[in-house]
Design an enzyme around this catalytic site. Structure first.
Site, PDB file in Angstrom:
ATOM      1  N   LEU A  35       0.811  -1.209   0.000  1.00  0.00           N
ATOM      2  CA  LEU A  35       0.000   0.000   0.000  1.00  0.00           C
ATOM      3  C   LEU A  35       0.850   1.268   0.000  1.00  0.00           C
ATOM      4  O   LEU A  35       0.352   2.335  -0.363  1.00  0.00           O
ATOM      5  CB  LEU A  35      -0.928   0.012   1.222  1.00  0.00           C
ATOM      6  CG  LEU A  35      -1.956  -1.119   1.301  1.00  0.00           C
ATOM      7  CD1 LEU A  35      -2.731  -1.034   2.602  1.00  0.00           C
ATOM      8  CD2 LEU A  35      -2.914  -1.063   0.114  1.00  0.00           C
ATOM      9  N   GLY A  36       2.107   1.167   0.409  1.00  0.00           N
ATOM     10  CA  GLY A  36       2.970   2.340   0.409  1.00  0.00           C
ATOM     11  C   GLY A  36       4.077   2.200   1.425  1.00  0.00           C
ATOM     12  O   GLY A  36       4.246   1.157   2.073  1.00  0.00           O
ATOM     13  N   GLY A  38       6.773   4.924   4.143  1.00  0.00           N
ATOM     14  CA  GLY A  38       7.030   6.274   4.615  1.00  0.00           C
ATOM     15  C   GLY A  38       8.095   6.278   5.680  1.00  0.00           C
ATOM     16  O   GLY A  38       8.906   5.352   5.781  1.00  0.00           O
ATOM     17  N   GLY A  39       8.076   7.321   6.503  1.00  0.00           N
ATOM     18  CA  GLY A  39       9.104   7.492   7.509  1.00  0.00           C
ATOM     19  C   GLY A  39       9.101   6.401   8.562  1.00  0.00           C
ATOM     20  O   GLY A  39      10.133   6.078   9.148  1.00  0.00           O
ATOM     21  N   MET A  40       7.924   5.817   8.834  1.00  0.00           N
ATOM     22  CA  MET A  40       7.842   4.786   9.862  1.00  0.00           C
ATOM     23  C   MET A  40       8.275   3.429   9.317  1.00  0.00           C
ATOM     24  O   MET A  40       8.973   2.668   9.984  1.00  0.00           O
ATOM     25  CB  MET A  40       6.414   4.691  10.382  1.00  0.00           C
ATOM     26  CG  MET A  40       6.199   3.585  11.399  1.00  0.00           C
ATOM     27  SD  MET A  40       4.480   3.531  11.951  1.00  0.00           S
ATOM     28  CE  MET A  40       4.501   2.008  12.892  1.00  0.00           C
ATOM     29  N   GLY A  41       7.858   3.118   8.101  1.00  0.00           N
ATOM     30  CA  GLY A  41       8.165   1.815   7.525  1.00  0.00           C
ATOM     31  C   GLY A  41       7.308   1.557   6.306  1.00  0.00           C
ATOM     32  O   GLY A  41       6.874   2.490   5.624  1.00  0.00           O
ATOM     33  N   VAL A  88       3.903  -0.305   4.359  1.00  0.00           N
ATOM     34  CA  VAL A  88       2.496  -0.594   4.637  1.00  0.00           C
ATOM     35  C   VAL A  88       2.012  -1.637   3.636  1.00  0.00           C
ATOM     36  O   VAL A  88       2.195  -1.477   2.417  1.00  0.00           O
ATOM     37  CB  VAL A  88       1.622   0.667   4.541  1.00  0.00           C
ATOM     38  CG1 VAL A  88       0.194   0.354   4.990  1.00  0.00           C
ATOM     39  CG2 VAL A  88       2.209   1.796   5.371  1.00  0.00           C
ATOM     40  N   ASP A 141      -0.612  14.825  14.045  1.00  0.00           N
ATOM     41  CA  ASP A 141      -0.127  14.671  12.663  1.00  0.00           C
ATOM     42  C   ASP A 141      -1.302  14.604  11.687  1.00  0.00           C
ATOM     43  O   ASP A 141      -1.377  13.719  10.832  1.00  0.00           O
ATOM     44  CB  ASP A 141       0.749  13.423  12.536  1.00  0.00           C
ATOM     45  CG  ASP A 141       1.602  13.443  11.257  1.00  0.00           C
ATOM     46  OD1 ASP A 141       1.806  14.540  10.698  1.00  0.00           O
ATOM     47  OD2 ASP A 141       2.058  12.373  10.833  1.00  0.00           O
TER      48      ASP A 141
END
Length: 539
Positions: free
Chosen positions: A21-22, A24-27, A29, A138
């Site tokens: 699904l994508g 980002g900064g966290m990890g 998905v 956020d």
């Protein structure tokens, strides 16, 4: 949504991965599914974050914070990784809808009626957040999903777990540049007014296609953008005249000068049922439908063959029933969502020298069958049909269970119910505790909604040490709908009072009466392996 890559794991935490699904900064998905066919958004944590001191503690705390927010506009945490497991992960309900950011980038700003309706819905979401004392910190276009029946606000507290200056370095910026409040831009720990500022910025974006601190097509360095947020007035050209004054107040530099979430909602008025679907572009409704069709195809293709172990657990799991698709909007209501029935932790995280990490055991108390996903309220669970094998007395009992006065626990539920599962005797004893029989006992008394009406006691012993890893909880009656009753755990402690682990807090139980003497329940994922398949009435 894109296909899995060659190096991706086939499953994480007992949940089969279906697509990407994508990231980002966290990890990263992933789209995942439970053994019963329920879709999840499963988010992994970058290894370097997992290795930071105290990150696991922050991660678990923020997940608990996330799960306190239960409303028609939010998605639930369904499961997350036990301590010590890599990669760390978090599974939430999945909504098959584009984010506001994706939509605006692809199709442009929303029309004025849709912006107005989005403002009403998100302000209501923010009121529900404030009602449980949570600050999102956020709110941004990527964290607003445009469902076909309502928008959703997602990812509570997760950015804070990754970047909280109280737990990382002094002066770190929490939030997304262009949408964060001035106090966040200067590194302060933001409170509730920061969410109102971010809400205003997101609504400007929905109406104009840009942050209120960027001009069309402009790109700024991070320091320059943060300077504008702290010192410059917002750019509101293109904002509907009817929203100008309110959004200008939301974007005030001084937190004390901003309206509260409750004041914003009062000035906008309440959204009526059906307003959102009528206000959004038809192309958005069509896109949500396309994603639903794609999701159903992936879920249907991913069912394991009958008799095969599901979810990757060592304990065999019955083959899942056919997936019954339901639009992601779900039913409206108060309390937690009816969208996707939630897995409930009954066992406890338990630390022991014999284990490399604490392990959580859990079950979902719910009726097997097709699951809902996306919005709605878990206080309004989907109705469940009686089992085809149920006798006429079973049907009569289910009817009786639903015919009680609203808010009062039907007499048919009063009593003690118990069940025994096999536990996890074949587990490795590292990522999952090796346990013997898993006993669950629920005792229910007469009462009305909002009252404590009973308790649940779980007993599950670790094979090597003999320790009881179960938990005991007091149950409050949340809601009754037909033959399904929702209970909320208001207290939780180890069944063995001498145990040294912490039990999960705030679990939600959804039980369905299948017959006069049987309550059905369903296991979800690797951490619920070994739970009983049903509870029977004790004489």
């Amino acid at each position: 949504m894109e296909s899995l890559r060659p190096g991706d794991l086939p499953e994480i935490g007992g949940y089969r991965l279906l697509a990407r699904l994508g990231e980002g900064g966290m990890g990263e998905v992933f789209l995942a599914r439970t053994p019963s066919g329920r879709p999840l958004a499963l988010k992994t944590v970058h290894r370097e974050l997992s290795l930071e001191p105290d990150f696991a503690e922050r991660f678990a705390r923020e997940i608990r914070t996330n799960d306190r927010v239960r409303s028609p506009w939010t998605v639930s945490v369904v499961d997350f990784s036990p301590p010590g497991v890599l990669p760390q992960w978090l599974a939430t309900e999945y909504v098959a809808a584009p984010s506001l950011g994706d939509w605006v980038r692809g199709y442009g700003p929303l029309p004025e009626p849709a912006v107005w309706c989005l403002a009403r819905e998100l302000s209501a979401a923010l009121v529900s957040v404030r009602a449980v004392g949570v600050v999102h910190r956020d709110i941004k276009p990527a964290n607003v999903l445009l469902g076909p029946e309502r928008p959703f606000l997602i990812d509570f507290g997760i950015a804070r777990a990754v970047r909280d200056p109280r737990h990382t370095q002094t002066g770190a910026v929490i939030g997304t540049p262009g949408f964060l409040a001035p106090e966040q831009a200067t590194g302060a720990v933001a409170q509730a007014p920061a969410d109102v500022f971010s809400l205003g910025a997101v609504l400007v974006y929905a109406a104009t296609g840009r942050s209120p601190f960027l001009r069309g097509g402009e790109e700024l360095s991070l320091p320059a953008l943060l300077y504008r947020i702290v010192h410059d007035e917002p750019e509101l050209d293109g904002v509907p005249r009817s929203l100008l004054a309110l959004l200008g107040e939301c974007l005030a530099k001084d937190p004390a000068a901003r309206p509260t979430a409750e004041e914003v909602r009062a000035r906008l008025g309440a959204a009526a049922e059906g307003d959102w679907g009528a206000a959004v572009p038809q192309a958005l409704v069509a896109e949500a439908g396309r994603r639903q069709t794609e999701l159903r195809g992936l879920l249907s293709a991913s069912h394991p063959p009958a008799g095969a172990p599901a979810g990757g657990g060592t304990a065999p799991v019955p083959p899942p029933p056919p997936f019954a698709p339901v639009p992601p909007g779900g039913d409206t209501g108060t309390g937690a969502r009816s969208g996707a029935r939630r897995r409930l932790v009954i066992g406890a995280a338990a630390g022991a020298a014999a284990l490399a990490a604490a392990v959580t055991l859990g079950i979902v108390l719910s009726k097997g069958g097709g699951d809902r996903h996306g919005g709605g309220s878990a206080a309004s669970p989907p109705p469940s049909a009686s089992s085809p094998a149920a006798s006429s007395s079973s049907s009569s009992s289910a009817s009786t269970a639903g015919s009680s006065a609203a808010g009062a626990l039907p007499q048919a539920w009063v009593g003690t119910w118990s069940g025994v599962g096999p536990g996890t005797p074949n587990a490795d004893g590292i990522t999952r505790a090796k346990t013997g029989e898993f006993t669950v006992t629920v005792t229910l008394n007469a009462g009305t909604a909002g009252e404590i009406v009973g308790k649940q006691v779980s007993t599950v012993k670790e094979v090597r040490s003999g320790r009881n890893l179960g938990c005991t909880e007091a149950l409050k009656l949340q809601q009754i709908k037909g033959s399904t009753v929702v209970f909320a755990a208001v207290t939780s402690h180890p069944t063995d009072r001498e145990a040294s682990f912490d039990c999960p807090q705030g679990n939600l139980y959804v039980l369905t009466m299948e017959s006069a003497d049987r309550l059905t329940l369903e296991s979800e994922g690797a951490q619920s392996a070994g739970a009983p398949a049903a509870l029977a009435r004790k004489p």
